[in-house]
Design an enzyme around this catalytic site. Sequence first.
Site: not given
Length: 386
Positions: A291, A198, A72, A381, A295
């Site tokens: 979560p 998100y 991604h 990220y 990570k």
Amino acid sequence: MRTEVAIVGAGPAGMLLAHLLARAGIDTVVVETRSQEYVASRTRAGILEQSSVDVLTAAGLGDRLRAEGHEHRGVYLQWPGERHHLDFVDLIGRSVWVYGQTEVQKDLVQAHRGPVLYEVRDAALHDVATAHPHITFTDRDGRAQRLDATVIAGCDGSFGPSRSAVPTSARQVYERTYPYSWLGILADVPPSTDELIYAWHPDGFALHSMRSPEVSRLYLQVPNGTDPADWPDERIWSELANRLGHGQHDWTLTPGPITEKSVLPMRSFVQTPMRHGNLFLAGDAAHIVPPTGAKGLNLAIADVSRLANALTAQLRDNNPRLADRYSDEALTRVWRCTHFSWWMTTMLHTATDPFEAQLQLSQLRWVTSSTAGATGLAENYAGLPL
Ligand code: PHB
């Protein structure tokens, strides 16, 4: 029994350490309280940072990941009326991979040839600060066993015995709880999105993730203590549709059969140092992150990669330098990820305080409109290089 490195825990941290040490010619014995089937079937997060992919690939575990995983470029961040794509590749030249922890675990179990003792009971660590550390336990045939080792690696998560084998006077604990949990589902339906969404929403955070082109993984923010029985499938899909913005900007959420449903509590936890004498902690045994940001597994892989190098230098070349630096250097990354996970969590989960809600929205506008803001999120990220 005697081995060079006794590893407590056969999850991804313990199995990856065993595998990396075996490749360096170091003997290990892994002990695990659960059954092999239980460990293999636990559903966990499904996002691998670039550096985790690099570690797994270098360890000869990259074939199925590359064939069946999905790369991604970034993620979507949204709030009512707005959806923004953050392109990590454009921003920082790194990407992430969707490949479930259950798949990583299968690959590790298949690759590792050394002894793994499942279903042991009453495992206890002894004399970890001396030159004669050992583990006692009852094996699955009911026999009392003692495993002597040069070094013990605690890879047994937050419920295992390793963390508390460090005397209270020698450890420091840092902790944060959150006033919400996640209701997570797995569903046999193609994801309604190409990349993760998100979503900030006044009714609570929602996340659209996935495991494969056929399986979706989705989450809803729910109050602590929520009973999954209060969430029949129709209620879950309708709340996901509401929070993820079904019907806005030509986007629709396709529901499907839910195959798994569970409530996940959230916590930040760090225990320092990550080494006490001849006991080294790695992964969830030393730290837990909420979560949001995915990570947990990535941090475990980073710890274990560092620890494998350190133990190889110590046991093969008699060079203790990396082992001496293990805790400090691992904790630098641990605290970066602890901050990032806390920041993502507190930015995205609906607050009851209207002032905080405005700060969250302002933060979201900033990370989606400023290259500096977006780059910071992307760097964390997709993961800093090891
Ligand atoms: C997941 O796919 O389970 C997942 C993805 C991203 C997160 C957390 C969980 O931030």
